[in-house]
Design a protein around this motif. Structure first.
Motif, short mmCIF file in Angstrom:
data_model
loop_
_atom_site.label_atom_id
_atom_site.label_comp_id
_atom_site.label_asym_id
_atom_site.label_seq_id
_atom_site.Cartn_x
_atom_site.Cartn_y
_atom_site.Cartn_z
N UNK A 215 54.15 14.81 13.65
CA UNK A 215 54.76 15.95 12.67
C UNK A 215 54.02 16.40 11.66
N UNK A 216 53.61 15.39 10.98
CA UNK A 216 52.58 15.89 10.03
C UNK A 216 51.26 16.73 10.37
N UNK A 217 50.66 16.07 11.50
CA UNK A 217 49.72 16.71 11.90
C UNK A 217 49.70 18.23 12.39
N UNK A 218 51.07 18.23 12.98
CA UNK A 218 51.23 19.93 13.21
C UNK A 218 51.42 20.63 12.09
N UNK A 219 52.16 20.20 10.95
CA UNK A 219 52.03 20.93 9.70
C UNK A 219 50.97 21.11 9.12
N UNK A 220 49.92 20.21 9.16
CA UNK A 220 48.63 20.24 8.58
C UNK A 220 47.43 20.03 9.56
N UNK A 221 47.10 20.76 10.19
CA UNK A 221 46.18 20.86 11.44
C UNK A 221 44.74 19.95 11.00
N UNK A 222 44.51 20.12 9.84
CA UNK A 222 43.07 19.14 9.42
C UNK A 222 43.19 17.78 9.65
N UNK A 223 44.75 17.16 9.66
CA UNK A 223 44.83 16.03 10.09
C UNK A 223 45.15 15.79 11.54
N UNK A 224 45.10 14.64 12.08
CA UNK A 224 45.15 14.31 13.54
C UNK A 224 45.91 12.90 13.58
N UNK A 225 46.35 12.79 14.73
CA UNK A 225 47.05 11.22 14.94
C UNK A 225 45.90 10.38 15.57
N UNK A 226 46.10 9.14 15.40
CA UNK A 226 45.14 8.09 16.01
C UNK A 226 46.03 6.96 16.40
N UNK A 227 45.78 6.29 17.57
CA UNK A 227 46.33 5.15 18.15
C UNK A 227 45.56 3.79 17.88
N UNK A 228 46.25 2.90 17.35
CA UNK A 228 45.47 1.78 16.82
C UNK A 228 46.23 0.55 17.53
N UNK A 229 45.47 0.11 18.48
CA UNK A 229 46.13 -1.10 19.39
C UNK A 229 46.38 -2.34 18.65
#
Length: 428
Positions: A215-229
């Protein structure tokens, strides 16, 4: 007037030819220096040094010059101001004129609490103290962005900047309730961090995610999500204890929009084809990847030269050099032909002026009848000298036959005129 016009045409042709030759020499033999603004940190210096070494090996005439700046924000400002054509920037502080060439790495934003029973979620940071690693000023702005999304006023969360070697003491003294760290998931920093926490008595540090990262990345597209196993952060104990999803920021090699497409494409090609060499020179560059030219939603633009290279529509540098040499050859050939034609036309249309010696002998001949008797010897001597000069020039093939006949005729007229003046009682 005609002579001035011809001289102007000749000058233009000379200047055009010289400019073309200079451009050709520059393309083939010139040294191209690309300045890159990098943070004056160990990470920034290593990355710039690795890039410089790769370009020096593959492109001896392309030199990478490092311009150290205080931090990542200053690097973006240097690019915006036109101080450097390249800069290493972070996606959440990239500036207005940053166009991506390559993504150098992605950093995960992770919260780590010293032990069980402490903070377990972002919302629990209200009224607590968060430790931030020293020398990373952008991390505090990212922390504020996360807190605002969770409706936690940033002013209600205390901050404490720590060097990594100060973490154990700060945890033992309970000076921090959680640590906020932004680093690559594969970085050796995590091993040092968890070792420091265990040294402080935190046997099982708790790693918690930014569970609303999407949700934060949608609000601020310069940020992205990442999965950390689970277990990504190396150490004697697996960390994180479970798979987590959190926010990430990307480090990018960026250029100004004014950089020519062929140059941006060549820089992109050089880095992407040398990922293994760059990672060997600097482990921090192990995550190099190409930006996605088909992602229309991305907030940071891709340079058009990079997009053309990635889509296969950008000719190689060698092809462009051959094209440049071909066109310069055509221009030089055309200029030479035009110059030859102009010179021939000028020779045909220019007015034919009598030679200087002929004109002077004509003046002497006309001056003899009115000259003072005392000057006759001088006039006759000058005529003889002109005749001698003409004969010597003729012997070397530097006098046309017409001029020689005129000189001979006029010298005889001068002598005859002088003889008549010397006859007693002859007045001219």
């Amino acid at each position: 007037m005609r002579r001035r016009g011809a001289a102007l045409v000749a000058a233009i042709l000379v200047v055009a030819g010289s400019a073309g030759l200079a451009l050709l020499v520059h393309l083939l033999l010139g040294l191209l220096t690309l300045s890159i603004a990098v943070p004056a940190s160990a990470d920034g210096r290593r990355a710039a040094s690795a890039l410089a070494q790769v370009f020096a090996a593959d492109h001896p005439r392309v030199r990478i010059r490092t311009v150290p700046v205080p931090d990542l924000a200053a690097a973006a400002q240097a690019l915006d101001a036109g101080g450097t054509p390249l800069a290493i920037v972070r996606s959440d502080a990239a500036g207005q004129n940053s166009q991506t060439l390559v993504i150098l790495r992605r950093d995960a934003a992770v919260f780590v609490a010293p032990g069980a029973g402490g903070v377990e979620r972002v919302e629990g940071l209200r009224g607590r103290t968060v430790g931030l690693l020293d020398g990373r000023p952008l991390d505090e702005g990212l922390l504020d962005r996360i807190l605002q999304h969770y409706a936690v006023p940033p002013g209600e969360v205390r901050r404490r900047r720590l060097a990594l070697d100060r973490v154990p003491e700060a945890v033992r003294r309970r000076e921090v309730d959680a640590l906020f760290v932004v680093a690559p998931a594969a970085s050796g920093l995590w091993l040092s961090l968890y070792a420091a926490l265990r040294k402080a008595g935190a046997d099982r540090p708790r790693t918690f995610e930014v569970d609303e990262a999407a949700a934060i990345a949608r609000e601020d597209p310069v940020l992205e999500t990442i999965d950390v196993p689970k277990g990504t952060f190396q150490g004697s104990l697996p960390a994180p204890g479970d798979d987590i999803t959190t926010l990430s920021v990307s480090y990018r090699l960026a250029a100004r929009a004014a950089m020519p497409d062929w140059l941006a494409g060549e820089v992109t090609r050089e880095i992407l084809t040398n990922k293994a060499r760059l990672a060997a020179l600097d482990p921090g560059l192990a995550g190099i990847e190409a930006p996605d030219p088909d992602d229309k939603a991305q907030a940071l633009p891709i340079h058009t030269g990079t997009a053309a290279y990635l889509s296969g529509n950008l000719p190689s540098l060698s092809d462009q050099m051959q094209d440049a040499v071909y066109w310069l050859g055509l221009v030089a050939s055309g200029a030479a032909s035009l110059g030859a034609a102009g010179a021939a036309l000028y020779r045909r249309v220019r007015p034919r002026q009598p030679p200087t010696r002929v004109m002077r002998l004509l003046e002497i001949w006309l001056a003899v009848p009115a000259a003072d008797p005392a000057d006759l010897d001088a006039l006759e001597s000058e005529a003889d000298a002109l005749a001698a000069t003409t004969i010597r020039a003729g012997a070397h093939g530097r006098v046309e036959s017409t001029e020689m006949r005129l000189v001979t005729l006029l010298v005889s007229h001068v002598r005859e005129a002088v003889r008549r003046r010397r006859v007693p009682g002859h007045a001219g």
